[in-house]
Design a protein around this motif. Structure first.
Motif, PDB file in Angstrom:
ATOM      1  N   LEU A 173      42.073   7.404 -11.570  1.00 33.98           N
ATOM      2  CA  LEU A 173      41.111   6.498 -11.009  1.00 33.98           C
ATOM      3  C   LEU A 173      39.949   7.323 -10.474  1.00 33.98           C
ATOM      4  O   LEU A 173      39.004   6.404 -10.047  1.00 33.98           O
ATOM      5  N   LEU A 184      39.600   0.764 -13.749  1.00 40.23           N
ATOM      6  CA  LEU A 184      40.888   0.210 -14.081  1.00 40.23           C
ATOM      7  C   LEU A 184      41.585  -0.421 -12.982  1.00 40.23           C
ATOM      8  O   LEU A 184      42.474  -1.262 -13.267  1.00 40.23           O
ATOM      9  N   LEU A 185      41.064  -0.306 -11.743  1.00 38.71           N
ATOM     10  CA  LEU A 185      41.514  -1.217 -10.669  1.00 38.71           C
ATOM     11  C   LEU A 185      41.063  -2.604 -10.590  1.00 38.71           C
ATOM     12  O   LEU A 185      40.000  -2.769 -11.192  1.00 38.71           O
ATOM     13  N   PRO A 186      41.976  -3.612 -10.483  1.00 42.68           N
ATOM     14  CA  PRO A 186      41.532  -4.946 -10.859  1.00 42.68           C
ATOM     15  C   PRO A 186      40.425  -5.562  -9.944  1.00 42.68           C
ATOM     16  O   PRO A 186      39.979  -6.547 -10.166  1.00 42.68           O
ATOM     17  N   GLU A 187      39.924  -4.689  -8.935  1.00 44.89           N
ATOM     18  CA  GLU A 187      38.760  -5.167  -8.075  1.00 44.89           C
ATOM     19  C   GLU A 187      38.102  -4.106  -7.499  1.00 44.89           C
ATOM     20  O   GLU A 187      38.614  -2.988  -7.584  1.00 44.89           O
ATOM     21  N   PRO A 188      36.854  -4.106  -6.968  1.00 46.62           N
ATOM     22  CA  PRO A 188      36.314  -2.826  -6.466  1.00 46.62           C
ATOM     23  C   PRO A 188      37.193  -2.385  -5.095  1.00 46.62           C
ATOM     24  O   PRO A 188      37.559  -3.096  -4.503  1.00 46.62           O
ATOM     25  N   THR A 189      37.109  -1.105  -5.105  1.00 48.81           N
ATOM     26  CA  THR A 189      37.809  -0.600  -3.955  1.00 48.81           C
ATOM     27  C   THR A 189      36.796   0.552  -3.374  1.00 48.81           C
ATOM     28  O   THR A 189      35.599   0.730  -3.789  1.00 48.81           O
ATOM     29  N   MET A 206      48.921   4.578  -9.058  1.00 54.75           N
ATOM     30  CA  MET A 206      47.557   3.898  -9.556  1.00 54.75           C
ATOM     31  C   MET A 206      47.087   2.626  -8.632  1.00 54.75           C
ATOM     32  O   MET A 206      47.389   1.479  -8.743  1.00 54.75           O
ATOM     33  N   PHE A 207      46.686   3.146  -7.473  1.00 53.64           N
ATOM     34  CA  PHE A 207      46.316   2.364  -6.177  1.00 53.64           C
ATOM     35  C   PHE A 207      45.008   2.902  -5.439  1.00 53.64           C
ATOM     36  O   PHE A 207      44.976   4.174  -5.491  1.00 53.64           O
ATOM     37  N   ASN A 208      44.014   1.980  -4.879  1.00 52.04           N
ATOM     38  CA  ASN A 208      43.317   2.511  -3.965  1.00 52.04           C
ATOM     39  C   ASN A 208      43.126   1.671  -2.673  1.00 52.04           C
ATOM     40  O   ASN A 208      43.604   0.477  -2.728  1.00 52.04           O
TER      41      ASN A 208
END
Lengths: 230, 230
Positions: A150, A156-161, A220-222
């Motif tokens: 990431l 790849l994340l479903p929304e901005p982080t 796979m997270f942020n």
């Protein structure tokens, strides 16, 4: 840009792949080239041995730590946190002088089992130790708060982080920010936390990160910082 | 429900206001009622003295720590982290036995200036210390990762964010989850991290929290965990 990456693990490899895609000249440095090249099989992350990886990433040049640091105009510390100071000393203080060092390492101690503890925390941070040890190097901590894939593929994340910057040199932080934007990060989502001591905050996010990895059953997270009125 | 809140600061007051709104019977406990009632002027957060606050929140009963713990069926630790163990001892082990203790405290040491450091971290947490000191109490850590006003008003945030649970007793965590849902938290956004040792993660988020407060110039924010594919 000529970029020297210190560390041939999953972070070093992932950053190297992205930098080559972006057209940079990439040298990846290891303590001992012979030992590194002799490795076979998959690593703990299921990635191929470096020897195999280099065949598929032929534009990346394998170097010693010293050679990678010497030939890089911009340096990335992708070594394990517990070995970072030693690795940077092997890279050579002179080879790091006046250069930007993007520090992605985390002071994680896996020797006592999972989840890892921190070798440095609370009143100090690894980024500060590196900055104190190499006072002529412009240390910027970033990207240490999420998994390698990431770091270079935030889309790849479903929304901005969010991603964080910690460092004493404003120009160096601007250069790192440009690199992060080239990786796909939106400038507005890059939070400049302040000087290098603020790395105490970003490094100490790791204890919840490693536990969320277990709870969510995926790395796979942020983190996204949601603010009232913004 | 009869709820005993330990601590009369901004967290205790905010939780008390919400619990009264929700129809609970609320006792708020302090070390020394006379001293607490004698205070005048505003506190560090600009809130009125407790004496004034009680006039506007007449359903809340001011008690000693021991009285509040004794009469509460459910206990909330809203004391400062550095004084929590002492305050809980004053509340009385017997008064806490077999009860759920929602622990909102953070082990923040403000004595050396801003930003605060942690008095406990890395290989231990305040929640674990409390659980070890009061083994017959069902300690559940939660709500310690955001500012008081958002604990009880998560809908003020422009999008859903996350809150964490740490504790050894599954039923106690379910009861705390119900309370959080009554505060406005969506069940799907409440992350059960696991046993009480996972509080090391949520307490160590404070070092970045206090620095984000400075960077964002507001405490009105929270963390959202964004996961690929969810």
């Amino acid at each position: 840009m000529k970029i020297g990456i210190l560390g041939t693990g999953v972070v070093g490899q992932t950053i190297a792949e992205k930098l080559v895609q972006l057209g940079h000249q990439v040298m990846i440095g290891t303590r001992d080239k012979q030992t590194t090249l002799a490795k076979t099989g998959k690593d703990n992350f299921g990635r191929p041995a470096l020897n195999e990886w280099l065949k598929n990433n032929s534009k990346v040049q394998l170097k010693t730590l010293s050679e990678a640091a010497s030939s890089g105009e911009f340096i990335v510390n992708a070594t394990s946190g517990t070995g970072s100071i030693d690795a940077l000393k092997m890279a050579g203080e002179n080879n790091l002088t006046n250069k930007i060092l993007l520090d992605i390492s985390n002071p994680l101690d896996f020797s006592k089992g999972m989840p890892p503890t921190l070798t440095i925390c609370n009143t100090d941070s690894l980024a500060e130790q590196i900055q104190r040890t190499f006072p002529k190097t412009k240390v910027v901590k970033s990207l240490n708060t999420l998994t390698a894939m990431l770091m270079t593929n935030p889309g790849l994340l479903p929304e901005p982080t969010n991603i964080f910057l910690n460092g004493n040199d404003a120009n160096a932080k601007e250069e790192v920010k440009k690199l992060l934007v080239s990786f796909g990060w939106k400038e507005k989502n890059i939070i400049d936390m302040g000087d290098i001591t603020t790395a105490r905050g970003t490094e100490q996010i790791l204890p919840i990160w490693v536990r969320l990895w277990g709870t969510l059953q995926t790395p796979m997270f942020n983190f996204k910082i949601v603010v009232v009125g913004r």
